[in-house]
Design an enzyme around this catalytic site. Sequence first.
Site, PDB file in Angstrom:
ATOM      1  N   HIS A   1      -8.733 -36.709 -16.753  1.00 24.15           N
ATOM      2  CA  HIS A   1      -9.069 -35.342 -17.090  1.00 24.15           C
ATOM      3  C   HIS A   1      -9.026 -34.894 -18.572  1.00 24.15           C
ATOM      4  O   HIS A   1      -9.871 -34.138 -19.095  1.00 24.15           O
ATOM      5  CB  HIS A   1      -8.485 -34.196 -16.189  1.00 24.15           C
ATOM      6  CG  HIS A   1      -6.832 -33.890 -16.787  1.00 24.15           C
ATOM      7  ND1 HIS A   1      -6.018 -33.983 -16.073  1.00 24.15           N
ATOM      8  CD2 HIS A   1      -6.818 -32.901 -17.611  1.00 24.15           C
ATOM      9  CE1 HIS A   1      -4.884 -33.556 -16.561  1.00 24.15           C
ATOM     10  NE2 HIS A   1      -5.355 -32.826 -17.628  1.00 24.15           N
TER      11      HIS A   1
ATOM     12  N   ASP B   1      -4.776 -40.114 -12.126  1.00 21.35           N
ATOM     13  CA  ASP B   1      -5.434 -39.376 -13.124  1.00 21.35           C
ATOM     14  C   ASP B   1      -4.959 -39.996 -14.535  1.00 21.35           C
ATOM     15  O   ASP B   1      -4.193 -39.578 -15.174  1.00 21.35           O
ATOM     16  CB  ASP B   1      -4.687 -38.107 -13.270  1.00 21.35           C
ATOM     17  CG  ASP B   1      -5.582 -36.988 -14.063  1.00 21.35           C
ATOM     18  OD1 ASP B   1      -6.323 -37.341 -14.757  1.00 21.35           O
ATOM     19  OD2 ASP B   1      -5.324 -35.736 -13.892  1.00 21.35           O
TER      20      ASP B   1
ATOM     21  N   SER C   1      -0.555 -32.774 -20.486  1.00 22.09           N
ATOM     22  CA  SER C   1      -1.383 -33.544 -20.049  1.00 22.09           C
ATOM     23  C   SER C   1      -1.688 -34.767 -20.580  1.00 22.09           C
ATOM     24  O   SER C   1      -1.789 -34.904 -21.732  1.00 22.09           O
ATOM     25  CB  SER C   1      -2.755 -33.130 -19.687  1.00 22.09           C
ATOM     26  OG  SER C   1      -2.771 -31.955 -18.757  1.00 22.09           O
TER      27      SER C   1
END
Length: 735
Positions: free
Chosen positions: A88, A224, A669
Site C-alpha cells: 500500500h 502487503d 507502514s
Amino acid sequence: MKLNKPSFLLIVLLLWQGSLFAHEGMWLPSLIKQLMIEKEMQNNGFQLTAEDIYSVNQSSMKDAVVWFNRGCTGEVISDQGLVLTNHHCGYGQIQSHSTVENDYLKDGFAAKNHGEELPNNNMKVSFIVEIKDVTKEVLTGVTDAMTEEERQQLIKENTEKLQGTAVEGTHYEASIKPFFYGNAYYMFIMETFTDVRLVFAPPSSIGKFGGDTDNWMWPRHTGDFSVFRIYADKDNKPAAYSPDNVPYKPRHHFPISLDGVKPEDFTMVYGFPGRTQQYIPSYGVKYVTEVSNPVKISMRDASLSVIDKAMKSDDLIRIKYSAKQARIANAWKKWIGESKGLDRLDAVTKKQTQEAAFQQAVKGNAQYENLLKDFERAYAEIEPYNLARDLFIEFYYYGPEIFRMSSRYDKLVTNYKELYDKGKLAELVLQLKQVNEDFYKDYDKGVDQKIFDALVGTYVETVAPVFLADHLNEAHKKGELKKLENELYQESVFADKERLNELMKPAFEAAEKGDQKALKKAVASISKEMKKDIAWVTAGELVLKYRQEVAPAYGEKQEQINALMQDYVKGTMEVFDDKKYWSDANSTMRVTFGKVEGSNPRDGVEYLPYTTLEGVMEKRRTDVSETHEFYVPEKLVELYNNKDYGIYGQDGDLVVCFTASNHTTGGNSGSPVINGNGQLIGLNFDRTWESTMSDIMFDPVKCRNISVDIRYVLFIIDKFGGAKHLIDEMTLIKN
C-alpha cells in the site's frame, strides 16, 4: 513552589500513559541508552546494544531504515540497494505504471534485471545520518517575558539558521522538530535519494488480499509488500534519474531470519511513525469521539459508496480509482475503530481522572493551576473552526476532484503577466500540459459528479454559513444545489479533458514554439475565459473562505492550545517525575519494542498471534473476478495444494502474518520488524481494529500491530513470482 505528589493509590489508578507498560512508547533511537530503554529491551530478549540500533561513528540498523516517500517506512535488504516496503506504500507507483494492457495492480510486476526496473516520478527515500539535541540552541534568547508570537518567531529564526549551518557545503538536508510540545528540539540530518525504481510487486490479490473488509482487522492474510531499488551516481551519492546511475551501496542492510517467530519472542519496530496525541486532555478526546470522527466518517461513507460501486462496474474505472479509494478508505475505517476503542476504554473518564490528579498536585502553583480551566475554554472556542477545517479538508481534498484540478490553474489565470515578465510563462504552460495528462488519466467525470452529489449536502448543512463558499451558500439557501452541480459538470472546462486541452491548445503550441508574443496573447484570452468558469470560481471561493475565515482563527486558537500543552506536558513530567516519557510521534525516526503475542479484544474472543496460508484458502472466493478482494490466484492455490513452500515453510505450514505488542501508528507502514539478533522477521503494515485508539490511548492488553511474515514475502517473490535472483541478493540466516 513545590508540587504536591499524588498518592500511590491514585498513581496506580491513573495508569499514566508512557509510564507503566514496558511495551508502550516510541523512542528516539539516539536516546535508547540514555533513558535506559536498552536495559528494558535486553530484559525482554534483545541480544544486541543501543549502539547496534543507532550509531553515528559506525554502521548500525538506522542505516538500513528509510523514510519512504515522506509517508511510510522502508528497509534495505541487500547490498545492492534493494528496499522493502508495504504494497500500500508503493501502490501509487504501481498504479501509475498500470494500464488496461499492462495491469500491474491486477497481475503484479517483476523486473527480470536492472534494466527492467521502472523509474518513478516525484519519489524519494531518506536515510537519517545523525540526530542531535539542539534544544539549547533553538531556545537561545527565548524568555518568559515574551509573547507567544515573539517566542515562536525567535524559535523560527534560530531553527532556520541552525538548519542552514548544519548542512552547509554538503548534499544533506536538515530538519528540526519540536518534542514534548516545544519543551525539547531535535535536529535530523538526512541524505535523500530520488532515483528509486519499482522492482517487484505482487498482484493486488496478494498485496491487498482482503481489501477493505479485512483492513485493520485480525485475523489477516495479506501479503502487503512491494520491492524497490535505490540508485545513486558512480560515487554512491544521490542523483536525479539517469540510465548511468548504479544500485546504491548501503552502510548496512538487514539480514533476514528464516527461523520464524513464536509467542513471547522479542520484536522491535524501527520506523517513522506519523502522529500520536497521547497527552491531549479530555476536552480534545471528546471532540474526536463526539464531533470530528462521526462527521468525517459520514462524509467518507458517502464517497466510498460511489467509488466502490463504480469500480465494480468497470475495469478502467477500477484502475483509475484504486489508489484514491484506498487513500479514502484507510482513514475512514481507522476512525471507526478508534472511536469504538476509545469508548470501550472509557478514555474521556480516564483522562478526567488523570487531570484531577494533576490538579491536586499543582494546587497553589501559579504556572499550572489554571491550565485545565484554560483548556476547557480554548477547546470550546476552537470547536467551530476545528469542525469547519475538518470538513473543508474532507470536501476539498478528499471529495470531488474538479475543484482541486481547477485550482492547479490559479497561477496561469491570475499571475500570467508577472510570469511573462519573468520569462517563466512558457514553463508553467508546459507543466500544465503534463498536469492535464496525469490528472485525466485517472479521472472520470461521472464518478466525480456523483461524489459531489453525495457530499455537498452534509458539507453545507454542517458548516456554518460564514465559512461556506458563496456559490455553495447561495445554492443551499435557494435549494439549488442540484442546479449548481449540473453547471459544474456540464459547463466547466475542467470536467472534460478534451474541452480543456482545446481551450489551452494555442498556449501549448506557442509555448512549444517559443513564441512569447503569441503565448501571452493566448494566455490572456484563456485567463479571461477561466475567470468565468464555475468550477474555478467555486474552488477559489472555497479556498479563500477557508484562508480568510477559518485558518487564521483556527491557527491562533491552536497556538493557544499548543502553549497550554507545553506547560501541561512539562508539569506532568514534573509531577510524575519517576516515569520515562516519550514524545508524541511526529514523523521522526523511532523505535518501539514488544513481543509476539495474540490478544483477547472482546468478551469470549481470543486472537492467536499468527495466520497461515490455509486461512487464505478458507477466505478464498471461487465465484468472483480477479479484482475481488478475496480472489486467490490459481498459482498460489497450486503451491498450497502441493505444499510447495520451499525453505519458507514451517512444520508443513506457511505463516502469512503475525501480531505483536509493538506501539505503532501511521507512518510505521513498511517498518522492519526485527528480532533480538537484529534480523528481519517481518514487515509491519497495520494494527488490529481494536488498536486504532492507540494514537490517543494505548492499551497493552488489546493493542497489537500486524506484520506480514518475512518468509511469506520471500515465498511470494521466489516460488510465486519467479524472481529468485532477488532472493540471491539477500543475506538469509537459518539457525
